[in-house]
Design an enzyme around this catalytic site. Structure first.
Site, mmCIF file in Angstrom:
data_model
loop_
_atom_site.group_PDB
_atom_site.id
_atom_site.type_symbol
_atom_site.label_atom_id
_atom_site.label_comp_id
_atom_site.label_asym_id
_atom_site.label_seq_id
_atom_site.Cartn_x
_atom_site.Cartn_y
_atom_site.Cartn_z
ATOM 1 N N ALA A 17 0.828 -1.210 0.000
ATOM 2 C CA ALA A 17 0.000 0.000 0.000
ATOM 3 C C ALA A 17 0.857 1.251 0.000
ATOM 4 O O ALA A 17 0.640 2.183 -0.783
ATOM 5 C CB ALA A 17 -0.935 -0.010 1.207
ATOM 6 N N LYS A 80 -2.415 -14.408 -15.002
ATOM 7 C CA LYS A 80 -3.646 -14.915 -14.399
ATOM 8 C C LYS A 80 -4.818 -14.630 -15.323
ATOM 9 O O LYS A 80 -5.033 -13.486 -15.725
ATOM 10 C CB LYS A 80 -3.876 -14.252 -13.031
ATOM 11 C CG LYS A 80 -5.207 -14.614 -12.398
ATOM 12 C CD LYS A 80 -5.415 -13.882 -11.089
ATOM 13 C CE LYS A 80 -6.822 -14.101 -10.567
ATOM 14 N NZ LYS A 80 -7.097 -13.360 -9.320
ATOM 15 N N LEU A 336 -4.887 -2.169 4.348
ATOM 16 C CA LEU A 336 -5.474 -2.762 5.544
ATOM 17 C C LEU A 336 -5.880 -1.723 6.572
ATOM 18 O O LEU A 336 -6.734 -1.983 7.423
ATOM 19 C CB LEU A 336 -4.497 -3.759 6.162
ATOM 20 C CG LEU A 336 -4.101 -4.947 5.270
ATOM 21 C CD1 LEU A 336 -3.067 -5.807 5.962
ATOM 22 C CD2 LEU A 336 -5.319 -5.763 4.889
ATOM 23 N N THR A 347 -9.073 -8.925 -4.490
ATOM 24 C CA THR A 347 -9.375 -7.498 -4.545
ATOM 25 C C THR A 347 -8.510 -6.654 -3.614
ATOM 26 O O THR A 347 -8.638 -5.428 -3.609
ATOM 27 C CB THR A 347 -10.852 -7.255 -4.193
ATOM 28 O OG1 THR A 347 -11.154 -7.887 -2.943
ATOM 29 C CG2 THR A 347 -11.764 -7.815 -5.265
ATOM 30 N N ILE A 349 -5.258 -5.795 -3.432
ATOM 31 C CA ILE A 349 -4.387 -4.814 -4.076
ATOM 32 C C ILE A 349 -5.216 -3.832 -4.905
ATOM 33 O O ILE A 349 -4.892 -2.645 -4.986
ATOM 34 C CB ILE A 349 -3.312 -5.522 -4.909
ATOM 35 C CG1 ILE A 349 -2.283 -6.172 -3.947
ATOM 36 C CG2 ILE A 349 -2.612 -4.569 -5.868
ATOM 37 C CD1 ILE A 349 -1.219 -6.997 -4.627
#
Length: 505
Positions: A17, A80, A336, A347, A349
């Site tokens: 973050a 991905k 967080l 979700t 990031i």
């Protein structure tokens, strides 16, 4: 009349973050006027729960001017194409939530409506066979599509798996090269202005003060500024999402293929993630402590690894929910510090990324207008609420009868916003995307149909087309998707050719 511009931004905490915020700010407000300082301590560990992402991460990296292949080398990353859900509907069942659309809409009617009619007639293939990412994922393929198979139905959508700590390190180098100052030290005091309670500075163990005008709280679960200092408050969502702990461990690759998708496997007390990186596989068990002990959860995880464990299991505790306000006075919380949703749909990031985007769109001057702060909080609440509903859907729409956790989730009352969506879909398969909602309609279709939430009917407009014409169109789409996927290289070969990371030391 505008107030003077912000001249000092202080980011409290590093990790994903903190360094994502530093990188974006240094790129987009690096004007020679505003100094960006990031304060972090080597003594304080970081939580790296999320190593899987969703496609918008590509836009974030592109805005920063980051080369995709260099980024993947630096983070030991892989590609991905979606998430496979094993045993979520019921034991022995699996489905995939792929990126990108299913088929193509016809005559202004949604593709899945035609599929619903043909399914009733026994003339439709599995829903995933009309999605390129799903088909390619199950063939373990990724990369360029042969030109003859390129068309609107065969556009590829992707995200990444990567080591979050390596991504933070990568962004630190990026940020420092653009003038961000990193300050080592553990914060022991927070100083506020007496007249309005705005944060004035943070004080380190050494006694040094770091002053700022705008503070970005990336201090993790504790929320040093947003909660411990400014008392923003926390809204607990455990009654909807009962998992409150996780245990994580990396393991070596086994003998299986290098899969271009994340896997989530339902367990009795929660679910297990599997995230394939180049040099290891990330694994974790997210669980409810009400239904399993910590030791049992760790043992369950260790018994279900692809290869040899590369570290001891690492425990995490959390309370699912959000801060009642993510922006209070001159503090914006990211990651967080702003709240927590389990990484079931990767979700974590993205919520950091979208918070940064909103901050930049509403970037304040030194006057800190309440209008902008209120709008930031409204949009933040709205987005995390929609994501919460999508995650609740996975738990609620299950057929795992006789298992206490899953029985409770199946019978629980869900948020009104989700209940309304479910009622509309169960009627005739209709679904509408709300304002600024993250997940597209195709994502909802994938999970709803994947977990056997079948509508009672379908859109009556479908009956305007002859059944044989519909069947022929769906067959053509399925063949195009199959041929396009088959023309792609194997995921492992693509990685080896274009972005193989050096072997880990």
């Amino acid at each position: 009349m505008s107030a003077p511009p912000i001249r000092q931004v202080v980011i409290v905490g590093g990790g994903t973050a903190g360094w994502m915020a530093a990188a974006a700010l240094s790129r987009l407000i690096g004007n020679g006027v505003t100094q960006i300082t990031l304060v972090e301590s080597e003594e304080i560990g970081i939580v790296g729960v999320g190593e899987a992402t969703i496609p918008p991460i590509r836009q974030f990296n592109e805005v920063l001017g980051i080369d995709e292949r260099e980024f993947l080398k630096a983070t030991q990353g892989s590609y991905k194409l979606g998430i496979e859900f094993v045993d979520w509907t019921r034991p022995g069942h699996r489905y995939i939530h792929p990126f990108g659309p299913f088929g193509a809409d016809m005559n202004a009617v949604k593709f899945h409506q035609y599929w619903l009619k043909l399914r009733r007639l026994g003339r439709a293939a599995d829903f995933a066979e009309y999605n390129l990412c799903a088909v390619a994922a199950y063939q373990n393929r990724f990369g360029g599509i042969s030109p003859q198979f390129r068309n609107p139905v065969t556009q590829l959508h992707w995200a990444y798996h990567f080591d979050a700590s390596l991504y933070a390190r990568f962004l630190r180098r990026y940020s420092e090269a653009r003038g961000v100052k990193r300050q080592e030290g553990k914060i022991t005091k927070v100083h506020q202005r007496s007249e309005d309670g705005f944060i004035e500075s943070v004080e380190l163990e050494s006694g040094q003060r770091v002053e700022g005008e705008l503070f970005i709280d990336c201090s993790g679960f504790r929320g040093l500024l947003i909660e411990q200092t400014l008392k923003a408050g926390y809204e607990d969502w455990t009654h909807w999402l009962p998992c409150d702990r996780a245990v994580a461990v990396p393991c070596a690759h086994g003998d299986g293929a290098f899969t271009p998708y994340t896997r989530s496997t339902a367990r009795e007390a929660g679910w297990q993630w599997r995230i394939p990186l180049q040099h290891r596989i990330g694994n974790g068990y997210v669980y409810s402590s009400q239904f399993i002990s910590d030791d049992e959860a760790a043992a369950k995880l260790m018994a279900n690894l692809d290869g040899e464990a590369l570290a001891d299991p690492r425990p995490l505790r959390f309370v699912t929910g959000r801060r009642k306000k993510a922006w209070v006075k001159n503090v914006v919380a990211l990651g967080l510090a702003s709240g927590f949703l389990e990484p079931l749909e990767s979700t974590s990031i993205h919520l950091i990324q979208s918070g940064i985007s909103r901050l930049l769109a509403l970037f304040p001057d030194s006057g800190f207008s309440n209008v902008e702060i209120d709008e930031y909080n409204r949009l933040t609440d709205q987005q995390i609420g929609f994501i919460r509903d999508f995650i609740i859907l996975h738990y609620h729409a299950n057929e795992r009868e006789g298992v206490p956790l899953w029985d409770a989730c199946r019978h629980m009352d869900v948020p009104e916003t989700l209940a309304r969506k479910l009622a509309l879909f169960r009627s005739k398969g209709r679904l509408f995307r709300y304002e600024d909602e993250l997940f597209a309609e195709a994502s909802w279709y994938a999970v709803l149909l994947g977990q056997n939430v079948m509508p009672d009917g379908y859109d009556p407009l479908v009956d305007a087309a002859p059944v044989d014409n519909i069947a022929r169109a769906l067959d053509e789409i399925r063949a195009m998707v199959r041929d396009a996927a088959g023309s792609m290289p194997l995921h492992a070969d693509f990685i080896n050719q274009h972005c193989r990371a050096p072997e880990a030391a």
